[in-house]
Design a protein around this motif. Structure first.
Motif, PDB file in Angstrom:
ATOM      1  N   LEU A  19       0.756  -1.231  -0.109  1.00 40.81           N
ATOM      2  CA  LEU A  19      -0.030  -0.022  -0.216  1.00 40.81           C
ATOM      3  C   LEU A  19       0.629   1.200   0.073  1.00 40.81           C
ATOM      4  O   LEU A  19       1.018   1.873   0.760  1.00 40.81           O
ATOM      5  CB  LEU A  19      -0.777  -0.222   1.195  1.00 40.81           C
ATOM      6  N   LYS A  20       1.368   1.636  -1.229  1.00 40.01           N
ATOM      7  CA  LYS A  20       2.287   2.710  -1.312  1.00 40.01           C
ATOM      8  C   LYS A  20       1.707   3.574  -2.473  1.00 40.01           C
ATOM      9  O   LYS A  20       1.016   3.069  -3.396  1.00 40.01           O
ATOM     10  CB  LYS A  20       3.683   2.349  -1.725  1.00 40.01           C
ATOM     11  N   PRO A  21       1.819   4.878  -2.248  1.00 38.24           N
ATOM     12  CA  PRO A  21       1.414   5.850  -3.549  1.00 38.24           C
ATOM     13  C   PRO A  21       1.881   5.469  -4.673  1.00 38.24           C
ATOM     14  O   PRO A  21       2.879   4.984  -5.009  1.00 38.24           O
ATOM     15  CB  PRO A  21       1.915   7.315  -2.997  1.00 38.24           C
ATOM     16  N   GLY A  22       0.676   5.371  -5.775  1.00 37.85           N
ATOM     17  CA  GLY A  22       1.038   5.157  -6.965  1.00 37.85           C
ATOM     18  C   GLY A  22       0.949   3.441  -7.350  1.00 37.85           C
ATOM     19  O   GLY A  22       0.869   3.054  -8.802  1.00 37.85           O
ATOM     20  N   SER A  23       0.792   2.450  -6.327  1.00 38.56           N
ATOM     21  CA  SER A  23       0.560   1.340  -6.498  1.00 38.56           C
ATOM     22  C   SER A  23      -0.892   0.867  -6.792  1.00 38.56           C
ATOM     23  O   SER A  23      -1.730   1.849  -6.581  1.00 38.56           O
ATOM     24  CB  SER A  23       0.845   0.440  -5.323  1.00 38.56           C
ATOM     25  N   LEU A  24      -1.066  -0.259  -7.515  1.00 36.77           N
ATOM     26  CA  LEU A  24      -2.515  -0.556  -7.713  1.00 36.77           C
ATOM     27  C   LEU A  24      -3.166  -0.823  -6.329  1.00 36.77           C
ATOM     28  O   LEU A  24      -4.336  -0.339  -6.348  1.00 36.77           O
ATOM     29  CB  LEU A  24      -2.477  -2.152  -8.498  1.00 36.77           C
ATOM     30  N   GLU A  25      -2.518  -1.250  -5.342  1.00 33.53           N
ATOM     31  CA  GLU A  25      -3.368  -1.423  -3.930  1.00 33.53           C
ATOM     32  C   GLU A  25      -3.958  -0.101  -3.551  1.00 33.53           C
ATOM     33  O   GLU A  25      -4.688   0.084  -3.054  1.00 33.53           O
ATOM     34  CB  GLU A  25      -2.423  -2.005  -3.108  1.00 33.53           C
ATOM     35  N   TRP A  26      -2.819   1.023  -3.683  1.00 33.18           N
ATOM     36  CA  TRP A  26      -3.115   2.304  -3.258  1.00 33.18           C
ATOM     37  C   TRP A  26      -4.494   2.869  -4.058  1.00 33.18           C
ATOM     38  O   TRP A  26      -5.106   3.521  -3.456  1.00 33.18           O
ATOM     39  CB  TRP A  26      -1.959   3.277  -3.344  1.00 33.18           C
ATOM     40  N   GLY A  27      -4.363   2.574  -5.484  1.00 34.86           N
ATOM     41  CA  GLY A  27      -5.541   3.143  -6.083  1.00 34.86           C
ATOM     42  C   GLY A  27      -6.821   2.512  -5.750  1.00 34.86           C
ATOM     43  O   GLY A  27      -7.959   3.304  -5.659  1.00 34.86           O
ATOM     44  N   SER A  28      -6.763   1.225  -5.441  1.00 39.50           N
ATOM     45  CA  SER A  28      -7.860   0.337  -5.188  1.00 39.50           C
ATOM     46  C   SER A  28      -8.553   0.817  -3.785  1.00 39.50           C
ATOM     47  O   SER A  28      -9.672   1.279  -3.666  1.00 39.50           O
ATOM     48  CB  SER A  28      -7.594  -1.017  -4.932  1.00 39.50           C
ATOM     49  N   VAL A  29      -7.740   1.138  -2.752  1.00 46.90           N
ATOM     50  CA  VAL A  29      -8.067   1.701  -1.405  1.00 46.90           C
ATOM     51  C   VAL A  29      -8.578   2.812  -1.384  1.00 46.90           C
ATOM     52  O   VAL A  29      -9.582   3.208  -0.689  1.00 46.90           O
ATOM     53  CB  VAL A  29      -6.934   1.172  -0.294  1.00 46.90           C
ATOM     54  N   LYS A  30      -7.877   3.748  -2.210  1.00 45.29           N
ATOM     55  CA  LYS A  30      -8.325   5.231  -2.388  1.00 45.29           C
ATOM     56  C   LYS A  30      -9.727   5.265  -2.754  1.00 45.29           C
ATOM     57  O   LYS A  30     -10.469   6.038  -2.290  1.00 45.29           O
ATOM     58  CB  LYS A  30      -7.420   5.814  -3.232  1.00 45.29           C
ATOM     59  N   SER A  31     -10.021   4.364  -3.993  1.00 52.10           N
ATOM     60  CA  SER A  31     -11.290   4.405  -4.555  1.00 52.10           C
ATOM     61  C   SER A  31     -12.475   4.188  -3.392  1.00 52.10           C
ATOM     62  O   SER A  31     -13.536   4.540  -3.031  1.00 52.10           O
ATOM     63  CB  SER A  31     -11.315   3.554  -5.733  1.00 52.10           C
ATOM     64  N   GLN A  32     -12.160   3.042  -2.436  1.00 49.36           N
ATOM     65  CA  GLN A  32     -12.964   2.786  -1.440  1.00 49.36           C
ATOM     66  C   GLN A  32     -12.918   3.613  -0.381  1.00 49.36           C
ATOM     67  O   GLN A  32     -14.258   3.984   0.127  1.00 49.36           O
ATOM     68  CB  GLN A  32     -12.430   1.422  -0.866  1.00 49.36           C
ATOM     69  N   VAL A  33     -12.025   4.524   0.002  1.00 49.10           N
ATOM     70  CA  VAL A  33     -12.293   5.644   0.813  1.00 49.10           C
ATOM     71  C   VAL A  33     -12.979   6.712   0.326  1.00 49.10           C
ATOM     72  O   VAL A  33     -14.033   7.136   1.108  1.00 49.10           O
ATOM     73  CB  VAL A  33     -11.077   6.090   1.022  1.00 49.10           C
ATOM     74  N   ARG A  34     -13.051   6.974  -0.829  1.00 48.06           N
ATOM     75  CA  ARG A  34     -13.940   8.063  -1.350  1.00 48.06           C
ATOM     76  C   ARG A  34     -15.253   7.522  -1.409  1.00 48.06           C
ATOM     77  O   ARG A  34     -16.117   8.259  -0.943  1.00 48.06           O
ATOM     78  CB  ARG A  34     -13.438   8.645  -2.719  1.00 48.06           C
ATOM     79  N   LYS A  35     -15.602   6.581  -1.639  1.00 50.16           N
ATOM     80  CA  LYS A  35     -16.849   5.988  -2.026  1.00 50.16           C
ATOM     81  C   LYS A  35     -17.568   5.900  -0.755  1.00 50.16           C
ATOM     82  O   LYS A  35     -18.566   6.275  -0.350  1.00 50.16           O
ATOM     83  CB  LYS A  35     -16.958   4.509  -2.701  1.00 50.16           C
ATOM     84  N   ALA A  36     -16.786   5.485   0.421  1.00 51.51           N
ATOM     85  CA  ALA A  36     -17.315   5.253   1.876  1.00 51.51           C
ATOM     86  C   ALA A  36     -17.566   6.697   2.074  1.00 51.51           C
ATOM     87  O   ALA A  36     -18.796   6.736   3.117  1.00 51.51           O
ATOM     88  CB  ALA A  36     -16.337   4.515   2.760  1.00 51.51           C
ATOM     89  N   LEU A  37     -16.795   7.469   2.027  1.00 54.61           N
ATOM     90  CA  LEU A  37     -16.994   8.921   2.663  1.00 54.61           C
ATOM     91  C   LEU A  37     -18.028   9.520   2.071  1.00 54.61           C
ATOM     92  O   LEU A  37     -19.012  10.295   2.579  1.00 54.61           O
ATOM     93  CB  LEU A  37     -15.925   9.904   2.512  1.00 54.61           C
ATOM     94  N   GLU A  38     -18.290   9.409   0.777  1.00 58.38           N
ATOM     95  CA  GLU A  38     -19.704  10.073  -0.289  1.00 58.38           C
ATOM     96  C   GLU A  38     -20.833   9.355   0.281  1.00 58.38           C
ATOM     97  O   GLU A  38     -21.817  10.119   0.413  1.00 58.38           O
ATOM     98  CB  GLU A  38     -19.051   9.842  -1.484  1.00 58.38           C
ATOM     99  N   GLU A  39     -20.678   8.215   0.487  1.00 59.48           N
ATOM    100  CA  GLU A  39     -21.944   7.345   0.706  1.00 59.48           C
ATOM    101  C   GLU A  39     -22.431   7.348   2.332  1.00 59.48           C
ATOM    102  O   GLU A  39     -23.669   7.243   2.841  1.00 59.48           O
ATOM    103  CB  GLU A  39     -21.904   5.999   0.265  1.00 59.48           C
ATOM    104  N   PHE A  40     -21.342   7.334   3.180  1.00 65.06           N
ATOM    105  CA  PHE A  40     -21.692   7.001   4.697  1.00 65.06           C
ATOM    106  C   PHE A  40     -21.092   8.187   5.599  1.00 65.06           C
ATOM    107  O   PHE A  40     -21.175   8.357   6.657  1.00 65.06           O
ATOM    108  CB  PHE A  40     -21.011   5.563   5.216  1.00 65.06           C
TER     109      PHE A  40
END
Length: 251
Positions: A19-40
């Motif tokens: 989980l480091k900036p620029g990695s695929l894992e980072w992008g996936s988790v970042k998307s989950q964070v934004r979605k969770a904050l927007e919805e919940f």
């Protein structure tokens, strides 16, 4: 009869090794964070970077902190609301709260420790500081993801450099007559809780009753409170400072 699915907060794993900036894992988790904050507006993080021994140490340190004499705990002062020692209210005599400002700065932690333990308590200082450093890493990761999600990288350095970690702890003492009601048996003997466990089914309801009693004279007039979320409201701007003052006087 319609059956509704219980609402559950998103659970996001921040323990992934890559989980480091620029990695695929980072992008996936970042998307989950934004979605969770927007919805919940919130989510539950999974984070396994705090060693088990440090968890044990932090609970031991907090037990020593709350076991200090009342007069000593009252020395824990702060100019920030909620950050000082809070307790001994006639309406809620079993409730206590203690805050530690700037817990990620070892000099600040040592200064606070020396106030409460004039002869010093190096173990307490190191434990609080070590724990806050781990919490700080998670906090910075989440903040960085949020800023990137909304294309605010230009504000990244200024925002990240302004972060100070506050650790706040509270407990509700179990009434002596109720301790035996939640006793449990282990291979080593019979135990009971001295303070209310967050795992108990009625903890939320008990905490809600506590804040309802604290703010009974203000509820539905100038404020609303749900567990630890508080809203101060006023019909006119000229009233708002007085209403805020009333809330802070209770706190």
């Amino acid at each position: 009869m319609v059956s509704e699915t219980p609402l559950r907060l998103p659970v996001i794993d921040f323990s992934k090794p890559n989980l480091k900036p620029g990695s695929l894992e980072w992008g996936s988790v970042k998307s989950q964070v934004r979605k969770a904050l927007e919805e919940f507006s919130c989510f539950e993080p999974l984070f396994d970077k705090v060693p088990v021994e440090l968890w044990k140490s932090i609970f031991g340190a907090l037990e020593a902190l709350f076991d200090l004499p009342l007069q000593t705990k009252l020395w824990n002062l702060s100019k920030r609301p909620f950050h000082r020692y809070v307790g001994q209210y006639p309406q809620v005599p079993l409730y206590e709260s203690i805050g530690i400002d700037d817990a990620n700065i070892i000099e600040k932690v040592e200064s606070m420790t020396n106030i409460l333990w004039p002869k010093g308590n190096e173990s307490f200082s190191k434990t609080i500081h070590s724990f806050s450093k781990q919490v700080s890493k998670l906090d910075q990761t989440i903040r960085r993801m949020i800023l990137q999600s909304f294309n605010l990288e230009k504000d990244m350095d200024e925002h990240m450099n302004s972060i100070l970690i506050y650790l706040g702890y509270n407990q509700i003492l179990m009434h002596l007559n109720d301790q035996e009601k939640i006793a449990f048996i282990t291979e080593r003997g019979i135990y009971c809780y001295k303070v209310m466990s967050f795992g108990l089914k009625n903890f939320g309801a008990t905490y809600q009753c506590l804040v309802n009693r604290m703010f009974a004279s203000l509820l539905r007039d100038s404020m609303e409170v749900y567990i630890d979320d508080m809203v101060v409201k006023s019909l006119a701007p000229s009233q708002h400072l007085d209403h805020l003052r009333q809330v802070f006087e209770v706190l």
